[in-house]
Design an enzyme around this catalytic site. Sequence first.
Site, PDB file in Angstrom:
ATOM      1  N   THR A 150      70.991 -32.683  15.451  1.00 26.66           N
ATOM      2  CA  THR A 150      71.353 -33.011  16.838  1.00 26.66           C
ATOM      3  C   THR A 150      70.342 -32.359  17.751  1.00 26.66           C
ATOM      4  O   THR A 150      69.965 -31.211  17.521  1.00 26.66           O
ATOM      5  CB  THR A 150      72.736 -32.397  17.162  1.00 26.66           C
ATOM      6  N   ARG A 178      84.742 -41.084  14.356  1.00 19.85           N
ATOM      7  CA  ARG A 178      84.612 -39.619  14.198  1.00 19.85           C
ATOM      8  C   ARG A 178      83.772 -39.043  15.353  1.00 19.85           C
ATOM      9  O   ARG A 178      82.734 -39.580  15.714  1.00 19.85           O
ATOM     10  CB  ARG A 178      83.929 -39.322  12.864  1.00 19.85           C
ATOM     11  N   VAL A 179      84.234 -37.957  15.919  1.00 21.28           N
ATOM     12  CA  VAL A 179      83.481 -37.271  16.963  1.00 21.28           C
ATOM     13  C   VAL A 179      83.176 -35.860  16.465  1.00 21.28           C
ATOM     14  O   VAL A 179      84.059 -35.182  15.936  1.00 21.28           O
ATOM     15  CB  VAL A 179      84.291 -37.219  18.281  1.00 21.28           C
ATOM     16  N   GLY A 180      81.934 -35.425  16.635  1.00 20.01           N
ATOM     17  CA  GLY A 180      81.549 -34.081  16.196  1.00 20.01           C
ATOM     18  C   GLY A 180      81.631 -33.081  17.338  1.00 20.01           C
ATOM     19  O   GLY A 180      82.311 -33.303  18.345  1.00 20.01           O
ATOM     20  N   ASP A 181      80.920 -31.983  17.190  1.00 17.19           N
ATOM     21  CA  ASP A 181      80.959 -30.919  18.204  1.00 17.19           C
ATOM     22  C   ASP A 181      80.097 -31.225  19.426  1.00 17.19           C
ATOM     23  O   ASP A 181      80.321 -30.660  20.501  1.00 17.19           O
ATOM     24  CB  ASP A 181      80.456 -29.606  17.590  1.00 17.19           C
ATOM     25  N   THR A 201      73.878 -27.064  16.406  1.00 22.14           N
ATOM     26  CA  THR A 201      73.640 -28.212  15.528  1.00 22.14           C
ATOM     27  C   THR A 201      74.090 -27.828  14.129  1.00 22.14           C
ATOM     28  O   THR A 201      74.061 -26.650  13.762  1.00 22.14           O
ATOM     29  CB  THR A 201      72.148 -28.648  15.555  1.00 22.14           C
ATOM     30  N   GLY A 202      74.537 -28.817  13.376  1.00 21.39           N
ATOM     31  CA  GLY A 202      75.048 -28.538  12.035  1.00 21.39           C
ATOM     32  C   GLY A 202      76.311 -29.346  11.799  1.00 21.39           C
ATOM     33  O   GLY A 202      76.499 -30.396  12.417  1.00 21.39           O
ATOM     34  N   GLY A 204      79.630 -30.417  12.529  1.00 19.88           N
ATOM     35  CA  GLY A 204      80.493 -30.302  13.698  1.00 19.88           C
ATOM     36  C   GLY A 204      81.885 -29.801  13.365  1.00 19.88           C
ATOM     37  O   GLY A 204      82.474 -29.013  14.109  1.00 19.88           O
TER      38      GLY A 204
HETATM   39  C1  SD4 Z   1      77.859 -33.430  14.403  1.00 15.57           C
HETATM   40  N1  SD4 Z   1      76.708 -31.394  14.942  1.00 15.57           N
HETATM   41  O1  SD4 Z   1      78.091 -34.558  14.795  1.00 15.57           O
HETATM   42  C2  SD4 Z   1      76.532 -32.815  14.766  1.00 15.57           C
HETATM   43  C3  SD4 Z   1      75.527 -33.178  13.735  1.00 15.57           C
HETATM   44  C4  SD4 Z   1      74.381 -32.237  13.612  1.00 15.57           C
HETATM   45  O2  SD4 Z   1      72.785 -31.193  12.342  1.00 15.57           O
HETATM   46  O3  SD4 Z   1      74.013 -31.535  14.484  1.00 15.57           O
HETATM   47  N2  SD4 Z   1      73.785 -32.099  12.482  1.00 15.57           N
HETATM   48  O4  SD4 Z   1      78.633 -32.795  13.697  1.00 15.57           O
END
Ligand code: SD4
Length: 322
Positions: A150, A178-181, A201-202, A204
Amino acid sequence: MWGIIATWRMALEGVTRVSTQLERGGDAASAVVDAVADVEDFPFYKSVGFGGLPSENCEVELDAAFMDGGSLAFGAVGNLVDIANPVKVAHALSRERFNSLLVGKGAREWAVEQGFAQKKMLTERAIGHYKKRCRDTIDQGLSPYDGHDTVGMVSLDRQGGMSVATSTSGLFMKRRGRVGDSPIIGSGFYCDNEIGGATATGVGEDLMKGCTSYEIVQRMGRGMTPQQAADSVVLELEDKLMKRFGRCGDLSVVCMDKDGHFGVGTNIKTFSFVVATSQLMPTVYLAERVNEHTIYQRADEIWLADYEQRIREPIDGVLYYD
Ligand code: SD4
């Protein structure tokens, strides 16, 4: 003093462009929105905007957010389909009194009504990636959710204004809806002019468990340096999840305080990030964790050249130009 920090190498071109704006006294809000929009527009960055990887059912659903550290106003969109620049929609939403976070059909309807550019965001190259990934997942037992980035940026302008913005196509192979962070205030992003800003990032699902960005900003507010705040939040969240949940996904964060000092935290092998300040030319760094501390160094020419090549590589022997 001005500064901008961003997740991943993909932010470099955007950060470089807006550095000139910030140097001339431009505001932090325009800096993060313009720089994130540059990443969204570039087709070879496969996890943000145009060319972003699709969800399980091969649709590109985009999440983005913007927050102004002065008024604490924020705007965010989730599962936005076929709008060219989700971050611009998020920015516009931050000016509304209500309905700060819009998702799916409602987000799209509002964006279209407001005249935001529509664009088919699924590219041939992304379909190529999708097909290859479906095969690799079955053949090599890879997790379909791996390998996703992200873009998140925090900026400080010469007037002391701060802003943060994020944009992503979310986890690859995510379920529809689906919704992430990234569009969730406090988790994927947070910013307060009087303290500083942070973005994550990572995975979520795991970042949200720690309200990661809010927590980093609060720790900076209580006197930690940005580096201490970033490192401690990632480390403690990982520890807690390992103990109580049995596993923990990728977690990486960047932050900047109101004086332009920055920090980075990660639990992955190589996390690239970009920084520019009034004292530092736009620079790509590579971070890793060693003995409970995140350390980083400038990316060398070999790494940078390899990156350029890797993002354009043919997929299954096919070169895509879209
Ligand atoms: C998510 N954090 O949608 C985002 C994806 C992401 O490295 O950043 N991946 O969960």
